[in-house]
Design a protein around this motif. Sequence first.
Motif, PDB file in Angstrom:
ATOM      1  N   VAL A 180      50.481 -33.699  -5.139  1.00 22.88           N
ATOM      2  CA  VAL A 180      48.908 -33.723  -4.817  1.00 22.88           C
ATOM      3  C   VAL A 180      48.646 -34.434  -3.570  1.00 22.88           C
ATOM      4  O   VAL A 180      49.346 -35.649  -3.257  1.00 22.88           O
ATOM      5  CB  VAL A 180      48.228 -34.367  -5.953  1.00 22.88           C
ATOM      6  CG1 VAL A 180      46.735 -34.511  -5.746  1.00 22.88           C
ATOM      7  CG2 VAL A 180      48.237 -33.749  -7.214  1.00 22.88           C
ATOM      8  N   THR A 220      51.096 -35.934  -9.700  1.00 19.16           N
ATOM      9  CA  THR A 220      50.420 -36.533  -8.521  1.00 19.16           C
ATOM     10  C   THR A 220      51.205 -36.513  -7.441  1.00 19.16           C
ATOM     11  O   THR A 220      51.081 -36.514  -6.197  1.00 19.16           O
ATOM     12  CB  THR A 220      49.732 -37.760  -8.588  1.00 19.16           C
ATOM     13  OG1 THR A 220      50.717 -38.779  -9.425  1.00 19.16           O
ATOM     14  CG2 THR A 220      48.425 -37.671  -9.608  1.00 19.16           C
ATOM     15  N   GLY A 253      43.552 -36.337  -6.170  1.00 16.73           N
ATOM     16  CA  GLY A 253      44.086 -36.949  -4.807  1.00 16.73           C
ATOM     17  C   GLY A 253      43.309 -38.399  -4.624  1.00 16.73           C
ATOM     18  O   GLY A 253      43.551 -39.009  -3.390  1.00 16.73           O
TER      19      GLY A 253
END
Length: 216
Positions: A90, A87, A122
């Motif tokens: 992201v 992430t 996200g």
Amino acid sequence: MDHTYFREFMTYLKKEDKPAAVSYALSLIENQNVELEDLYLNVLAPSLIYFECDEKDEDVCIWKEHFRTSIIRTILESCYVHVLKLTKNVKKNGVKVMVLTPAFEYHEIGAIMNTHFMLLEGFDAHYIGANTPKAEILSAIRTYHPDYVALSVTNPYNIVVTKQTTDEIKRFFPEVGIILGGQAFKDLSHIEHLQYDEILNSLEDLKAFGKKVSAK
Ligand code: B12
């Protein structure tokens, strides 16, 4: 994805060899043999959905199912660290989602997997837990201020409690969106009387929803 990964993983699960099953699943991710989504949807999920028990004694089958679920849960929790790494690259969409299963619904693997998928899309997603009573859900909304509450429901019997829960959410927090997901909603006649904003049945649905909220 190469099906030999699934077959090899199943040989460990059938022997209830937790160390081998967990190590193998994590090695697939660490060695970049499969994407995280592929591991979840094409290795872990089918190992549960198509669970078969050859034992004559039903009690044996029940604990075997529990044990297999606990192995899968350990893998998912271990993958969370990997999700966090991914992430970092992201783009966040600023949408906060609280994921849970309502009261009486113990099936939580789909909810955990989809929380990870949301993070990878996200979303600011948080898995609260399984079998969450209505009062605790309302209290968590009051404290966390999510944009959406995602309810994962497997057993169609739990549609009644889902209706009570979604009615209360909309009554006290009309601004909070409701996402429904899980096997119970495969039959759309089940959702006629429910209040909800999104029904997401697959990773593709979730990705499309992510695009929609990002475009706003
Ligand atoms: C593991 C399991 C259990 C475990 C769950 C443990 C846990 N910590 O989760 C335990 C042993 C507790 C259990 C108990 C029961 N179970 Co059970 N269980 C299963 C089993 C084998 C696997 C479920 C699973 O994890 N699948 C893997 C996940 C990844 O799949 P999934 O949940 O469908 O999620 C996918 C999608 O639906 C979606 N999704 C799910 N949630 C969400 C949420 C969002 C927001 C999004 C976007 C998407 C999404 O994404 C996931 C990936 O594609 C299934 C068999 C099956 N065919 O599914 C039976 C099954 C679901 N159980 C069943 C039953 C009947 C029961 C019991 C009533 C048994 C009993 N007599 O006690 C109890 C009920 C407990 C309760 N009150 O909830 C039936 C349900 C039948 C029905 N449709 O009514 C099944 C189908 C078995 C069968 N063939 O009869 N169970």
